[in-house]
Design an enzyme around this catalytic site. Structure first.
Site, PDB file in Angstrom:
ATOM      1  N   ASP A 263      41.316  -6.607  16.403  1.00 39.05           N
ATOM      2  CA  ASP A 263      41.172  -5.164  16.305  1.00 39.05           C
ATOM      3  C   ASP A 263      40.229  -4.887  15.141  1.00 39.05           C
ATOM      4  O   ASP A 263      40.065  -5.713  14.247  1.00 39.05           O
ATOM      5  CB  ASP A 263      42.527  -4.487  16.111  1.00 39.05           C
ATOM      6  N   TRP A 264      39.632  -3.716  15.145  1.00 37.48           N
ATOM      7  CA  TRP A 264      38.583  -3.390  14.175  1.00 37.48           C
ATOM      8  C   TRP A 264      39.191  -3.261  12.775  1.00 37.48           C
ATOM      9  O   TRP A 264      39.939  -2.335  12.487  1.00 37.48           O
ATOM     10  CB  TRP A 264      37.888  -2.099  14.587  1.00 37.48           C
TER      11      TRP A 264
END
Length: 748
Positions: A263-264
């Site tokens: 995930d970012w």
């Protein structure tokens, strides 16, 4: 003479160009594993390192020297996110990146229809393909543990079997387009509050029985090409580089051969990222939503720090080759897949698909005296009240925010459908969030209203008093602390004093219909004074048309709740037992945003209806509940055998008849109850369902078949699924609390 002929022949050969042999990695006729091996053998160390981390907000490098293209990812699960700048979150300003917004995944789950799930995946996959995306960052299948989770609207409900069944066709539909589904957020991302620092502790039994089945099905049945790690920690290690989750379970137990995407901003440690199963790092040094350090890509954990460790001899390249091999495999399935279709964007077919999904997912919760559908032959005036009747819901909510080609509001949908058959009047009723902008995308609406709460209420009551029907359209929205990423809800109650508006409307007009627009359960203290209640979800571009078609009866509602509506928060295991939103002592003592907060899932396997059944709690509306405009009669269910062996199956049969006057669809649900077991088990668990369409008077025979997996529980001590011989019951019903018949059987 012979020598001259040889020279002439040689000179002729020199003049003919030698056809270059196609490299194995470019030869689509070769097995993918051969192509991966060949490509790896041609790449430099630096090229391999470059492939394991981002080069922009949403892309990672290919190998230009070898003609291997970049990988482009996009949010999200409900539509294709508009383009942002290369290294910034601001909008790129394109004029051709508007999409169709499909209903939120809670609505998809509420259809209880795998065919509709495939339609959804195929349609959104076509939009992603047309936009030249390789990875679609969705769908989400995190379990609905608490109704306060701000991101529940992106997921598929509280039940692992329902989520697992519905996610598989979505994945297949997406990937038919040569676009990788990226199933998220793996795993245990069940709240947004302190999502980066919450360390989840739970039993292996809860992990395997409740929180992992949808991910497992995504891998083994859906064949997903990528998985996204989650922000939270598990056993003290962040999920994006957690060996237990990514190596031991995902790859070793389930046989996953795709790409693990972070995930970012979900990566925190180079060595853990190297050795614990992460393949592709995105969004480090950002919050994953709006801001972050610029031009930081060489400093990502899997960039220069990784290269430095290899050059210093501190780590080898075995793991690097595995990561790059996984990425190459994805590239050969997506961007270098010469057989993929071209896709399409914003098409009428996609709009129709969105409408169909919405119509099938809308849930009729209550319909006293058959107030619905609205009778346009009798209605002269219909009063519509509520901000959510006019507010765009495709802008906001976090990374799933969209720039849509169009969005039909509930009010516009009703006006268009009703036409001249009745007068539609509108009153605001309340002011919620008048803003309409997210990450540079503007709704274009000006919803500012300076009138007082009393003035707004007075206007609504005046309209309601003289109307034949009153349709209140309220609920939640995509603002912070409602249905929104990175924040959880503040309470179960409706915001903006909506309860007061509903109470007062009920006093002046007995034909009141409340439409709740949300991705979450809400408290309804007015439930006994409102005859008709509809769960309207976030319905996307075709919101207004889908809702109107159900309210006026063009389509009979057939959605069923994918999660329980509790009366109060204390009726939810995570709130009654804790620990939500985390260990109270640690939260009180925490002085820094980065402090790790432990959270133990004391509710264990008793999530949703499992908890309500165990504690004998009457929910506001139970899991699986949903009414129709027609009625259905169930026959007595039967089984094809009284006993089954571990290697056999058992089939249950029941007749269902439409006893009403119009066509409708019913979801036949099968729950299994273990009557005596070595370990505590839920009262019952969903293990099968089927949606059937019936004309008036039509009867169908529905069959549901299970094997020993449906009878099994996970034994922590043995780390194995156990189907314990003994007596069971099959419960066939219309919801988890509306059981029509019981069939006893035995496993030997």
């Amino acid at each position: 003479m012979k020598f001259k002929r040889m020279l002439l022949g040689f000179s002729f050969l020199i003049g003919v160009p030698v056809l270059a042999q196609t490299p194995t990695y470019q030869d689509v006729s070769k097995p993918i594993e051969e192509r991966v091996k060949d490509a790896l053998s041609r790449m430099t160390l630096e090229e391999k390192i470059a492939m394991t981390h981002a080069q922009s907000k949403f892309s990672s490098p290919g190998v230009p020297r070898l003609g291997i293209p970049e990988v482009w990812a996009t949010d999200g699960p409900h539509g294709i996110r508009p383009e942002v700048l290369w290294d910034e979150w601001e909008q790129a300003g394109w004029t051709n990146d508007s999409c169709i917004a499909f209903p939120a995944l809670t609505c998809l789950a509420a259809t209880w229809n795998p065919e509709i799930s495939h339609l959804y995946g195929k349609s959104i996959g076509e939009e992603a393909r047309y936009r030249k995306k390789d990875i679609l960052l969705g769908p989400g299948v995190n379990i609905y543990r608490t109704p306060l989770n701000g991101r529940n609207f992106e997921y598929m409900g509280e039940d692992p079997y329902l989520s697992a069944t519905m996610v598989v066709p979505y994945i297949k539909g997406v990937q038919e387009n040569g676009v990788a589904a990226c199933v998220k957020h793996y795993a245990l991302n069940n709240q947004e509050f302190k999502r980066h620092t919450t360390n989840v502790n739970l039993s292996d039994r809860a992990l395997y029985e409740i929180y992992l089945p949808a991910f497992k099905a995504a891998v083994q049945e859906g064949g997903t090409w990528s998985i996204m790690g989650s922000y939270n920690l598990y056993q003290g290690i962040h999920a994006c580089h957690n060996k237990r989750l990514l190596q031991d379970i995902l790859r070793d137990e389930w046989g996953f051969d795709g790409v693990v995407v972070s995930d970012w901003g979900g990566v925190h440690d180079t060595e853990q990222a190297i050795f614990n199963g992460l393949d592709l790092e995105f969004g480090s040094w950002t919050n994953g939503l709006s801001d972050g350090t610029r031009s930081a890509y060489d400093n990502y954990y899997l960039a220069d720090p990784y290269l430095k460790l290899i050059r210093e001899g501190k780590v080898g390249t075995k793991e690097l080759d595995e990561k790059v091999g996984n990425i190459l495999r994805l590239i050969f399935r997506t961007s270098m897949n010469t057989g993929k279709p071209f896709g399409s964007l914003g098409s009428p077919e996609h709009g129709k698909a969105g409408r169909t999904i919405g119509e099938e997912g809308i849930v009729l919760l209550q319909n006293t005296n058959n107030l619905l559908p609205i009778d346009l032959n009798k209605a002269k005036t219909i009063a519509v009240v509520g901000e959510n009747a006019i507010k765009m819901m495709t802008v906001g909510g976090g990374s799933s925010s969209l720039k849509v080609k169009y969005e039909i509001s509930p009010l516009d949908g009703l006006v268009q459908r009703i036409g001249s058959k009745a007068k539609v009047v509108y009153a605001r009723g309340y002011v919620g969030d008048p803003t309409g902008e997210y990450n540079g995308v503007k709704s274009g609406q000006d919803l500012k209203d300076d009138r007082s709460e009393d003035e707004l209420l007075a206007e609504a009551l005046a309209a309601a008093k003289t109307a034949d029907y009153v349709v209140f359209i309220g609920g939640l929205n995509k603002s912070n602390n409602q249905d929104c990423e990175d924040t959880d809800r503040a309470a179960l109650e409706l915001p903006y004093a909506q309860n007061r508006v509903i109470d007062e409307l009920a006093k002046v007009n007995k034909n009141l219909i409340v439409v709740n627009i949300s991705g979450n359960a809400v408290a309804m203290p007015w439930v006994k004074s409102v005859p008709a209640i509809v769960q309207g979800w976030y319905l996307g571009s075709e919101a207004g048309t889908a809702l109107a078609s159900v309210l006026v009866g063009d389509v009979a509602p057939s959605g069923k709740l994918p999660f329980t509506f509790p009366v109060r928060l204390e009726d939810v295991g995570a709130h009654k037992l804790g620990e939500y939103p985390g260990n109270a002592g640690e939260l009180a003592q925490s002085t820094h945003a980065g402090d790790t907060i432990n959270e133990t899932y004391h509710d264990d396997i008793y999530v949703g209806y499992r908890w309500a059944d165990k504690e004998k709690i009457q929910p506001l509306f139970p899991f699986g509940h949903g009414l129709s405009y027609t009625t259905f009669a169930y026959g007595k269910p039967t089984a094809d055998k009284q006993t089954m062996t571990a290697d056999a199956t058992i089939t249950f049969t029941v007749t269902v008849k439409n006893t009403g006057t119009r066509e409708g669809q019913e979801v036949v649900q099968l729950y299994i109850s273990d009557k005596k077991s070595s370990l505590p088990r839920p009262v019952k668990e969903l293990k099968g369902f089927k949606k059937v369409k019936l004309a008036p008077g039509e009867e169908q025979t529905v069959t549901l078949t299970i094997d020993q997996k449906a009878l099994s529980y996970f034994d922590d001590a043995k780390h194995a699924w156990i189907a314990e011989p003994g007596k069971f019951e099959a419960l066939v019903g219309s919801s988890s609390r509306d059981i029509k018949g019981v069939v006893p059987f035995e496993l030997r």
